[in-house]
Design an enzyme around this catalytic site. Structure first.
Site, PDB file in Angstrom:
ATOM      1  N   ASP A 307       0.863  -1.169   0.000  1.00  0.00           N
ATOM      2  CA  ASP A 307       0.000   0.000   0.000  1.00  0.00           C
ATOM      3  C   ASP A 307       0.907   1.229   0.000  1.00  0.00           C
ATOM      4  O   ASP A 307       1.884   1.272   0.745  1.00  0.00           O
ATOM      5  CB  ASP A 307      -0.889   0.001   1.244  1.00  0.00           C
ATOM      6  CG  ASP A 307      -1.776   1.223   1.302  1.00  0.00           C
ATOM      7  OD1 ASP A 307      -2.407   1.532   0.286  1.00  0.00           O
ATOM      8  OD2 ASP A 307      -1.823   1.864   2.365  1.00  0.00           O
ATOM      9  N   ASP A 542      -1.488  -0.434   6.494  1.00  0.00           N
ATOM     10  CA  ASP A 542      -1.640   0.132   7.826  1.00  0.00           C
ATOM     11  C   ASP A 542      -3.035   0.673   8.101  1.00  0.00           C
ATOM     12  O   ASP A 542      -3.318   1.106   9.200  1.00  0.00           O
ATOM     13  CB  ASP A 542      -0.615   1.254   8.054  1.00  0.00           C
ATOM     14  CG  ASP A 542      -0.838   2.439   7.122  1.00  0.00           C
ATOM     15  OD1 ASP A 542      -1.642   2.305   6.178  1.00  0.00           O
ATOM     16  OD2 ASP A 542      -0.199   3.485   7.328  1.00  0.00           O
TER      17      ASP A 542
END
Length: 795
Positions: A307, A542
């Site tokens: 990501d 996250d």
């Protein structure tokens, strides 16, 4: 499911408990007392290492030797004690590391007590505690909602349903769910073992040493070895009763010598030690391994999905520019007011808050809030006199073909993140973005992680494919990846154009590297598509939008500063938030698995040659060619001691499937050669009438040691200075045992018959030559197979 909403007791309210009320609940045991999530107890560790199947076998054989044989022949019992102690010490070290890191990495719920909000450990929660929750945070106990501000819970980890559920005061919440959007508070109605997800969490997070492909394969091998030991032991005992001059005690000694060597007792131990040492090493780098099999999975990873936000870029952002699109609208005031509407702003909103102070006046009083959602791609607020305002992705809030989007793409191509401020024409609903009037573009500068470029280069050099999967604009993601030198970043893909068919999606993923505007459901689908092509996928993230993909990937890696939900489902947590730690994590997995395969070759070769020698001796009705002390000496110098060092040495080779067949392809031929050469030496020595049984056994010992040392030399390749020194030290150890008088007497070695010497050394050299030739031929065949497959594919 949890019960329906329960009314709060009379003495509690949404303001929380008092210290006296907390103490009262602690006294009666209404606390969230759940087992430690990172490790098993010290008692379980000791019991697991001491009371094993093989320790029981070895212990029984040790008792037989102590009763019927010489104490020197019971040395193998001391080796088991030492190995078990090493296993306990290493696992206790791993437990200490895991427990310490888990405290650092665990989510700390915020509770209202005595009119204040405080962070506490999950184990300190009590019944009726009022807990605040916000976006990305996990619900740690069951409860009932007392406040809700656009609160949406994702219960997919419990129910499998990925759609967020809107929650209102009085609605129940389940432990294990997490906040997808909005804020709120709930009162704890079930704590500890009564909570819905307590048993699931305990089982999923338990310190494990067994649930892995590697350990399963070893268990299969060892199960068959155990069954073979019984008939071979009976055959040996019968044959030794016929041939032993010492009667039953001599027969028992011969039987024990044959059976004890078949037990690869150190292999399972070294596997556990290698895993435990891996945990300790990673712990020193602030990396929490929540499940030990994750170390094995890391060694097999060939695709890493990243990501962008929080992985390639740092958490903080800065407002670089505000481009006004509607001069008549109060742009900066609206941005400042939106900043005050969210009590827990994300990185983008925090940058806006820093750049645009909150406006004065009651006209900007917040009357309604719609929190950010990964599915909507925007957040919003309604103000008393200024109406509703939205802040989100321009390509979502603006219709296709809008001229402003060209400006957005130009900025995104420079690696900048762009948000659109828009004035909504109606109330805040899911359709509020339709027809909203664009007011300004907010240009955000992202902070690249200084270590991200080198980490991407590492993965490229290790033949690990990297896929950047982000919810941001595709051009912006591609620009960031391009700055870091990622190949394929020049042609990013907008995920809204991706096919839904898994096969087609897998093909697009194979051909491209960077993907933008990816929804949480698409991230999950991408992981599944890659796995359908046989890839072992690691996913890093996250945020809340990463949770589903983290859960479904083979290895989930979360950042320590990320959401509690992402940390809860990941197998690996990078507590220091350093992307540069990932190469160390992957390298540690490869070291553990590669070295375990290396030492498995040694132990199983020993099992094979012990089994065959026992069968040959039993069928030929000869006295067993070894005393237990002989095999203890050979096993210690050619397997036990070197295996310990080899299991902990460096190894960067990526793990490949087919562990068990590959080990057996080496161990069976090597064991056959060792057994055949040793039996030939012993048989020829028995024909030499100038020698006695002790001298014949010494000759067999010399041949077996030479062949076993060459097996070690092959397994230790490629050579480094410490491996050469290790092999040389083992050889010197045997020479000392052979020629130093008190040692040779202790080990019953008598190398004073020249004909036997010639037979032993000659046969040993022949066995070494056959092993070396076989190793080269097998390597040539392995190289030929891929070449032939490639030629056939080309034809």
């Amino acid at each position: 499911m949890i019960d329906a909403a329960v009314p709060p007791p009379a003495e509690t309210s949404a303001s929380g408990l008092t210290a006296a009320q907390v103490a009262e609940r602690v006294a009666r045991g209404d606390v969230n007392d759940v087992p430690a999530r990172s490790s098993r107890s010290t008692r379980d560790i000791i019991r697991g290492n001491v009371f094993t199947r093989f320790n029981a076998i070895i212990g029984t054989l040790f008792v037989l030797i102590m009763v019927f044989g010489a104490p020197q022949d019971g040395l193998f019992g001391l080796v088991i004690v030492a190995n078990t102690a090493i296993g306990i010490i290493q696992e206790l070290r791993a437990k200490k590391t895991l427990d310490a890191l888990a405290v650092v990495g665990e989510a700390k719920p915020r509770v209202r007590r005595d009119g204040r909000i405080a962070e506490v450990s999950p184990r300190d929660l009590v019944l009726d505690d009022v807990c605040d929750i916000g976006s990305g945070e996990q619900v740690v106990v069951d409860g009932v909602v007392v406040e809700a501000d656009g609160l949406e819970l994702d219960e997919s980890l419990l129910t499998g349903e990925s759609d967020p559920v809107h929650k209102h005061p009085g609605d129940p919440v389940m432990s294990g769910s997490f906040v997808a959007a909005g804020n709120g508070a709930f009162r704890a109605t079930k704590v500890g073992a009564d909570a819905y997800a307590a048993k699931l969490a305990e089982e999923a997070s338990r310190f494990t040493l067994t649930r892995s492909e590697l350990k399963t394969g070893l268990d299969v091998i060892l199960k068959y070895v155990t069954w073979l030991m019984v008939p071979v032991g009976i055959l040996l005992l019968i044959s030794q009763l016929r041939t032993s001059d010492d009667g039953f005690p001599g027969a028992v000694t011969g039987m024990v010598a044959g059976v004890v060597t078949m037990v690869p007792e150190g292999l399972m131990l070294l596997t556990s030690v290698a895993f435990a040492v891996g945990v300790v090493r990673l712990g020193r780098k602030q990396c929490l391994v929540q499940e030990l099999p994750a170390i094995e999975g890391l060694a097999r990873v060939d695709v890493v999905c990243l990501d962008k936000t929080g992985t390639l870029t740092e958490g903080g952002m800065d407002v670089g520019e505000i481009r006004t699109l509607a001069p008549d609208l109060p742009v900066k005031e609206a941005l400042g007011a939106l900043g005050t509407s969210d009590p827990r702003p994300n990185a983008s909103l925090q940058a806006i808050i820093d750049a645009c102070p909150a406006p004065d006046g009651s006209g900007w009083r917040v009357t309604g809030v719609e929190p950010f959602s990964s599915a909507r791609k925007w957040s919003g607020a309604t103000f008393a006199d200024e109406g509703s305002w939205l802040l989100g992705a321009p390509d979502v809030l603006l219709p296709q073909g809008d001229p402003v989007l060209a400006e957005v793409d130009e900025l995104g191509a420079q690696g900048l993140r762009v948000l659109l401020l828009a004035k909504a024409s109606g109330p805040l609903t899911d359709q509020a973005g339709e027809g909203a009037a664009p007011a300004a573009l907010v240009v955000l500068e992202q902070r690249l992680r200084p270590d991200a470029g080198n980490t991407l280069k590492y993965f490229a050099g290790q033949q690990v494919a990297t896929k950047v999967i982000s919810g941001d604009n595709a051009l912006s993601v591609g620009a960031v990846a391009g700055k870091l030198g990622l190949a394929g970043a020049d042609h990013p893909v907008d995920a809204r154009t991706l096919p839904e068919d898994r096969g087609e999606l897998a093909r697009v993923l194979e051909d491209n590297t960077v993907f933008g505007r990816v929804t949480p459901q698409q991230k999950r689908a991408m992981v599944a598509a890659l796995q359908s092509k046989g890839h072992t996928v690691a996913m890093t993230g996250d945020g809340v939008n990463d949770v589903l993909a983290l859960k479904d990937s083979d290895i989930g890696v979360a950042m320590g500063s990320g959401s509690a939900a992402s940390r809860a489902v990941a197998q690996i947590v990078l507590l220091d938030n350093k992307f540069a730690t990932l190469p160390s994590v992957v390298g540690e997995g490869r070291r553990v698995i590669g070295n375990i395969e290396r030492v498995a070759n040694l132990f199983l070769s020993k099992t094979v040659y012990s089994l065959l020698l026992s069968l040959l001796i039993g069928v030929a009705s000869l006295p067993f060619p070894f005393l237990p002390r002989h095999l203890t000496l050979i096993g210690t110098l050619t397997i036990g001691t070197p295996a310990f060092f080899l299991a902990l040495g460096p190894n960067t080779e990526r793990a490949r499937p087919g562990f068990v067949p590959r080990v057996l392809r080496f161990a069976i031929p090597a064991g056959i050669i060792a057994a055949g050469c040793t039996f030939l030496t012993y048989w020829l020595a028995r024909l030499n009438h100038s020698s006695n049984l002790d001298q014949d056994r010494t000759a067999a010992t010399i041949t077996l040691f030479m062949v076993a040392m060459w097996i070690l030399a092959i397994v230790a390749r490629p050579y480094t200075w410490w491996k050469i020194a290790l092999i040389a030290a083992m050889g010197c150890g045997y020479l000392l045992a052979l020629w130093v008088p008190f040692l040779s007497d202790f080990f019953a070695l008598y190398p004073d018959n020249l004909p036997n010497w010639g037979i032993a050394v000659g046969t040993g050299v022949a066995g070494m030559f056959i092993l070396e030739l076989g190793w080269h031929v097998s390597g040539w065949l392995q190289r030929r197979q891929p070449a032939a497959a490639g030629a056939a594919a080309g034809a």
